[in-house]
Each structure stands twice: as C-alpha cells, then as structure tokens.
Write a protein that holds these residues in place. Structure first.
Motif, short mmCIF file in Angstrom:
data_model
loop_
_atom_site.label_atom_id
_atom_site.label_comp_id
_atom_site.label_asym_id
_atom_site.label_seq_id
_atom_site.Cartn_x
_atom_site.Cartn_y
_atom_site.Cartn_z
N ILE A 15 79.95 82.01 -30.44
CA ILE A 15 78.50 81.54 -31.23
C ILE A 15 78.95 81.60 -32.98
N MET A 16 78.57 80.94 -33.14
CA MET A 16 79.03 80.94 -34.74
C MET A 16 77.96 81.88 -35.52
N GLN A 17 78.25 82.66 -36.75
CA GLN A 17 77.84 82.97 -37.46
C GLN A 17 78.95 83.76 -37.97
N ASN A 18 77.66 83.61 -39.71
CA ASN A 18 78.82 83.37 -41.13
C ASN A 18 79.88 82.54 -40.86
N ASP A 19 79.37 80.97 -40.64
CA ASP A 19 80.79 79.90 -40.21
C ASP A 19 81.91 80.64 -39.52
N ALA A 20 82.02 81.10 -38.77
CA ALA A 20 83.32 81.94 -38.07
C ALA A 20 82.59 81.93 -36.30
N ALA A 21 82.99 80.91 -35.83
CA ALA A 21 83.26 81.83 -34.14
C ALA A 21 83.66 83.33 -33.84
N LYS A 22 82.39 83.66 -32.84
CA LYS A 22 82.25 85.10 -32.74
C LYS A 22 81.98 84.81 -31.13
N ALA A 23 83.18 85.65 -30.08
CA ALA A 23 82.74 85.73 -28.74
C ALA A 23 82.06 86.61 -28.70
N ALA A 24 81.22 85.93 -27.79
CA ALA A 24 79.93 86.87 -27.33
C ALA A 24 79.50 86.82 -26.18
N LEU A 25 78.84 87.73 -25.91
CA LEU A 25 77.86 88.54 -24.28
C LEU A 25 76.35 87.59 -24.34
N VAL A 26 75.95 87.50 -23.53
CA VAL A 26 74.45 87.13 -23.20
C VAL A 26 73.87 88.02 -22.21
N HIS A 27 73.00 88.49 -22.58
CA HIS A 27 72.70 89.72 -21.89
C HIS A 27 71.00 89.10 -21.33
N PRO A 28 71.22 89.26 -19.61
CA PRO A 28 69.38 88.11 -19.06
C PRO A 28 68.75 88.88 -19.83
N ARG A 29 68.40 89.99 -20.37
CA ARG A 29 66.58 90.20 -20.94
C ARG A 29 67.21 90.20 -22.52
N ARG A 30 68.12 91.07 -22.87
CA ARG A 30 68.17 91.16 -24.36
C ARG A 30 68.46 90.17 -25.51
N GLY A 31 69.31 88.75 -24.83
CA GLY A 31 69.59 88.21 -25.36
C GLY A 31 70.94 87.62 -25.73
N VAL A 32 71.21 87.72 -27.15
CA VAL A 32 73.07 87.64 -27.77
C VAL A 32 73.49 88.79 -28.37
N VAL A 33 75.08 89.35 -27.56
CA VAL A 33 75.15 90.06 -28.51
C VAL A 33 76.66 89.91 -29.39
N THR A 34 76.90 89.94 -29.88
CA THR A 34 78.80 89.66 -30.51
C THR A 34 79.62 90.95 -30.30
N VAL A 35 81.13 90.08 -29.47
CA VAL A 35 82.09 91.49 -28.84
C VAL A 35 82.10 92.55 -29.74
N GLU A 36 81.80 92.23 -31.20
CA GLU A 36 82.61 92.69 -32.10
C GLU A 36 81.01 94.10 -33.05
N ASP A 37 79.98 93.70 -32.27
CA ASP A 37 79.18 94.42 -32.68
C ASP A 37 79.06 95.71 -31.42
N LEU A 38 79.85 95.30 -30.69
CA LEU A 38 80.31 96.50 -29.08
C LEU A 38 81.42 97.64 -29.77
#
Length: 289
Positions: A8-31
């Motif tokens: 996903i794009m976040q603050n003009d940067a591409a960030k690897a992310a996971l899409v959870h079936p119920r909770r939504g989207v989270v960047t991997v660097e936050d995990l």
C-alpha cells in the motif's frame, strides 16, 4: 481464511502490508520490528508466518479499513515474468490460431509493472492494444527441474493480472512478440496475492477458478482454468526445466480473451475468490506518469 500479501502507499512510500480477512490492512513494519524491504521478502514462509502471528496479536488501531488504503503493485522487481500465449483453447480460436503443442512463452521486463488503479498507457507506436485478464502464478521458493505433480509445491500464491499487447505490432510479424508485450504499463498485477491453498479445489488443482476480462463494467470473456491447454502445474514444471524460477517470479498463464482498449476505458481482471484488479487507459500524451 489466511491473510493476503499486498503493498500500500503510505506517506508517498510503498509499504509491504498484510490484509486480514476481518480486521483490515496493516503494514508489516508496524508488526515486525526492524522490517524493511518490499513484499517479495514475505514470500519466505517463516517471515510471513511471523508477520501473520504478529498481526493476530496486534491491537485494532494499527489496522486500516481496506477501503481507506491505496493499493499498488505487490512488488516491482521480480527476477522474471513469464507470459504464455494462446493457452485457452477458445482464445486461440478467437484469433484464428492453432492451439500450440508446446507453451508459447515470452518474457516481460519489470519496467512494465503497474498496480491497482494506475494507468495503462497506449504507446504511440501501436493503434490496437489489448488487455488480457489472467490468473498470475507467484513462485514462492527456488524451483528447478521439478516434476508436474510436485510443481504447485513451489507456488506461494495467485494474483489477478492484466497483461497488455500491442496487437497490431504482433500481427505484422510473430517475431515481434517481445516488443509488442514490453511497453511500460503492459503488466498490471494485484491488489493482493492470495495464498495458494485458499483457491485449490479438493483435488489440489486450480481447475475451478474463473477468470474474467472486464471492460467498462461488461464481461468481455470468461473461462475456467480447466480450459487451459497447459495447466499451471505443467507450466511451472516446464519453465523450471528451461531456467531456474526464483521467489517472486511470476507466470502469467494466458487469458480467456483479450479486449481491445481505448483511452478512457476501465479494464478489470476479475477472479472470484482471488480479487479484482482495475486500471484506467490513457493515451501516451495524456499519461500522468
């Protein structure tokens, strides 16, 4: 259902992310503390499992609604992209071509890659460009000289693809295939890579998956993977005997039908159970990138 892999794009940067079936989207660097790099690194089973475990334990506030994020191509630098022409028997008939007795393969460069909602740019050199929906096969581990019955063990997942062709260039001479396939924006994939086990049938095949080429909201062509001349497993095995396949390599195994596109069109690769990839079409002199 397991999590899907995306960028996903976040603050003009591409960030690897996971899409959870119920909770939504989270960047991997936050995990994962200290994670840096693109989503292709998450094709490593241990790292992906660790990130998924961290996502399950993460608080709700680190997730964003799927509708609130901007998806882009899952990654931009695979070692190679293999495309396969005329692999649906019906599509070969559309083009008055004989069904090949061996895979009609070609390679695309990574400069062709775009992602969800980016522009397909019609090159000035071509007056007839087609968009072709396909089910992308994403390699997950090093793969060389593998048997067909083991080939899907090396596949991480699947992803919607829109593969573009300058059809008039190709029609002038079949040896112009590489040129006709390699203009910028001629390979779109995303928005999510779906782990393979989610889409396999009870026999461990992809036969029941339906692929639809959609133009301006209307289904142009659709068909099931079972109608391919060469199955995804065969194609992985076949190409692993040509050269090594590496994690992140993509096999684009053919389309049920190619739609001629013009500036202003919206085209989609719609694959129930996998996702929908959407791109707009612009003329080269109107492109914003």
């Amino acid at each position: 259902m397991t999590m899907h892999l995306a960028t996903i794009m976040q603050n003009d940067a591409a960030k690897a992310a996971l899409v959870h079936p119920r909770r939504g989207v989270v960047t991997v660097e936050d995990l994962v503390p200290g994670f840096s790099g693109d989503a292709m690194l998450l094709l490593d089973d241990e790292l992906f499992a660790a990130a998924c475990a961290a996502a399950e334990d993460a608080p709700d506030e680190v997730f964003s609604a799927r509708e609130a994020v901007v998806f882009t191509a899952p990654y931009r630098s695979p070692r190679k992209i293999w495309g396969i022409g005329l692999n649906y028997r019906a599509h070969a008939g559309d083009l008055s071509e004989n069904v090949p007795t061996e895979p009609a393969s070609f390679i695309k460069g990574d400069h062709t890659i775009i992602g969800q909602d980016e522009q397909i740019v019609l090159p000035e050199q071509s007056g007839r460009v087609t968009a072709e929906a396909e089910l992308g096969i994403v390699i997950g581990s090093y793969c060389r000289n593998v048997a067909e019955d083991e080939a899907l063990d090396y596949v991480w997942g699947v992803v919607p693809i829109l593969d573009q062709t300058a059809e008039d260039i190709l029609q002038r001479n079949p040896r112009f295939l590489t040129r006709s396939k390699n203009f910028p924006s001629f390979f779109s994939f995303g928005p999510e890579i779906v782990p393979l086990h989610e889409v396999l049938d009870d026999e461990g095949s992809l036969d029941d998956v339906v692929v639809k080429t959609v133009r301006n909201g209307e289904v142009w062509r659709e068909n099931t993977i079972s109608q391919m001349t060469f199955s995804p497993a065969f194609l992985v095995s076949f190409h692993s005997k040509v050269m090594p396949l590496y994690p992140g390599d993509i096999i684009s195994p053919g389309t049920p039908g190619a739609a001629v596109i013009s500036a202003g069109d919206v085209v989609e690769s719609s694959i129930p159970g996998v996702g929908t990839l959407r791109n707009t079409v612009v003329a080269q002199n109107a492109a914003t990138s």
